[in-house]
Design an enzyme around this catalytic site. Structure first.
Site, PDB file in Angstrom:
ATOM      1  N   TRP A  17       0.875  -1.176   0.000  1.00 38.89           N
ATOM      2  CA  TRP A  17       0.000   0.000   0.000  1.00 38.89           C
ATOM      3  C   TRP A  17       0.913   1.227   0.000  1.00 38.89           C
ATOM      4  O   TRP A  17       1.888   1.264   0.771  1.00 38.89           O
ATOM      5  CB  TRP A  17      -0.880  -0.016   1.263  1.00 38.89           C
ATOM      6  N   HIS A  47      -1.168  -5.365   5.927  1.00 37.77           N
ATOM      7  CA  HIS A  47      -2.143  -5.330   4.826  1.00 37.77           C
ATOM      8  C   HIS A  47      -1.502  -5.678   3.480  1.00 37.77           C
ATOM      9  O   HIS A  47      -2.102  -5.472   2.432  1.00 37.77           O
ATOM     10  CB  HIS A  47      -2.844  -3.959   4.764  1.00 37.77           C
ATOM     11  N   HIS A  51      -4.898 -10.964   3.013  1.00 35.22           N
ATOM     12  CA  HIS A  51      -5.005 -10.741   4.454  1.00 35.22           C
ATOM     13  C   HIS A  51      -6.455 -10.504   4.872  1.00 35.22           C
ATOM     14  O   HIS A  51      -7.323 -10.228   4.048  1.00 35.22           O
ATOM     15  CB  HIS A  51      -4.148  -9.538   4.876  1.00 35.22           C
ATOM     16  N   ASP A  53      -8.871  -8.182   7.345  1.00 35.49           N
ATOM     17  CA  ASP A  53      -8.975  -6.938   8.116  1.00 35.49           C
ATOM     18  C   ASP A  53      -9.764  -7.199   9.394  1.00 35.49           C
ATOM     19  O   ASP A  53     -10.824  -7.832   9.348  1.00 35.49           O
ATOM     20  CB  ASP A  53      -9.750  -5.876   7.319  1.00 35.49           C
ATOM     21  N   HIS A  57      -8.930  -2.089  12.585  1.00 32.77           N
ATOM     22  CA  HIS A  57      -8.262  -1.362  11.492  1.00 32.77           C
ATOM     23  C   HIS A  57      -8.914   0.004  11.269  1.00 32.77           C
ATOM     24  O   HIS A  57      -8.239   0.988  10.961  1.00 32.77           O
ATOM     25  CB  HIS A  57      -8.333  -2.224  10.223  1.00 32.77           C
ATOM     26  N   HIS A 165     -15.864  -0.451   4.566  1.00 35.22           N
ATOM     27  CA  HIS A 165     -15.335  -1.218   5.706  1.00 35.22           C
ATOM     28  C   HIS A 165     -16.328  -1.133   6.876  1.00 35.22           C
ATOM     29  O   HIS A 165     -16.652  -2.137   7.512  1.00 35.22           O
ATOM     30  CB  HIS A 165     -13.982  -0.666   6.164  1.00 35.22           C
ATOM     31  N   GLU A 177      -8.936  -9.393   1.832  1.00 37.85           N
ATOM     32  CA  GLU A 177      -8.498  -8.561   0.708  1.00 37.85           C
ATOM     33  C   GLU A 177      -7.278  -9.158   0.011  1.00 37.85           C
ATOM     34  O   GLU A 177      -6.553  -9.973   0.578  1.00 37.85           O
ATOM     35  CB  GLU A 177      -8.166  -7.142   1.214  1.00 37.85           C
TER      36      GLU A 177
HETATM   37 ZN    ZN Z   1      -6.634  -4.467   4.626  1.00 33.48          ZN
END
Ligand code: ZN
Length: 213
Positions: A17, A47, A51, A53, A57, A165, A177
């Site tokens: 990310w 992340h 993975h 979440d 988060h 989310h 994700e």
């Molecule tokens: Zn994530």
């Protein structure tokens, strides 16, 4: 039993990310250099790669990853292939797109969306398709417990609110994700993806697999 691996490989070439800690692995002890064993170590933002979440988060009072009940992570799932639909142009994934599998979700309350919008794990996508705000309650009404997708987020990359989310958490739906669904056709499967038991964590990597009985 043939197992289909739907996890992205963790390697130094995996795009993190933007701004987050990239995955890195190295051998600290090397047999090639006279050590009795090879021993590696790795570091990563949690992340990266495939993975799960945890609500923590995006919610300071939310559950952390080791607190999540494991039932959602193992069981029947439906893979929906939206590749052709989305190839016509980037847009929201609506309830209308999912209507055709509504009945199937009753027996297989895990939905994996194949968008085909992130093909090369070495390059982080600039723009991704996202579900509309109507999708989480629609999934909840059909008993869905888990939503997985081949994208790094359920919200736009530049989202600050992470509204999907939050909506998914409110609907009791766990998020997986960055799957790799490139080799998977739509249909019914058995699914498993267990997040590593990292205490107090906001997410954790998982090895995700599908199989058919
Ligand atoms: Zn994530």
């Amino acid at each position: 039993m043939e197992i289909i691996d739907i996890s992205r490989g963790l390697s130094d070439s995996l795009a993190p990310w933007p701004g987050d800690t990239a995955f890195h692995f190295q051998l600290n002890w090397k047999m090639a250099e006279g050590a009795t064993v090879n021993v590696g170590k790795f570091g990563m933002g949690v992340h990266n790669g495939t993975h799960v979440d945890a609500p923590f988060h995006f919610d300071p009072d939310g559950e952390t990853i080791e607190q999540l009940a494991l039932e959602a992570f193992v069981g029947p799932a439906v893979v929906m292939d939206l590749t052709e639909t989305l190839a016509k142009g980037m847009r929201e994934i609506s309830v209308t797109d999912l209507e055709s599998i509504a009945a199937e979700l009753r027996d297989a309350p895990r939905l994996l969306l194949k968008t085909g919008a992130w093909r090369d794990s070495r390059i982080f996508p600039k723009e991704i398709p996202v579900i509309s705000a109507a999708v989480p309650p629609w999934l909840q009404a059909r008993g869905v417990k888990l939503l997985g997708l081949d994208l790094p987020s359920v919200d736009p990359i530049d989202s600050k609110e992470l509204s999907n989310h939050h909506l998914l958490a409110a609907a009791g739906i766990t998020i997986v994700e960055s799957l790799d669904l490139s080799e998977v056709q739509g249909g019914h499967y058995h699914f498993a993806a267990l997040p590593l038991k990292i205490e107090d964590a906001d997410a954790a990597p998982a090895r995700a697999i599908l199989w058919r009985s």
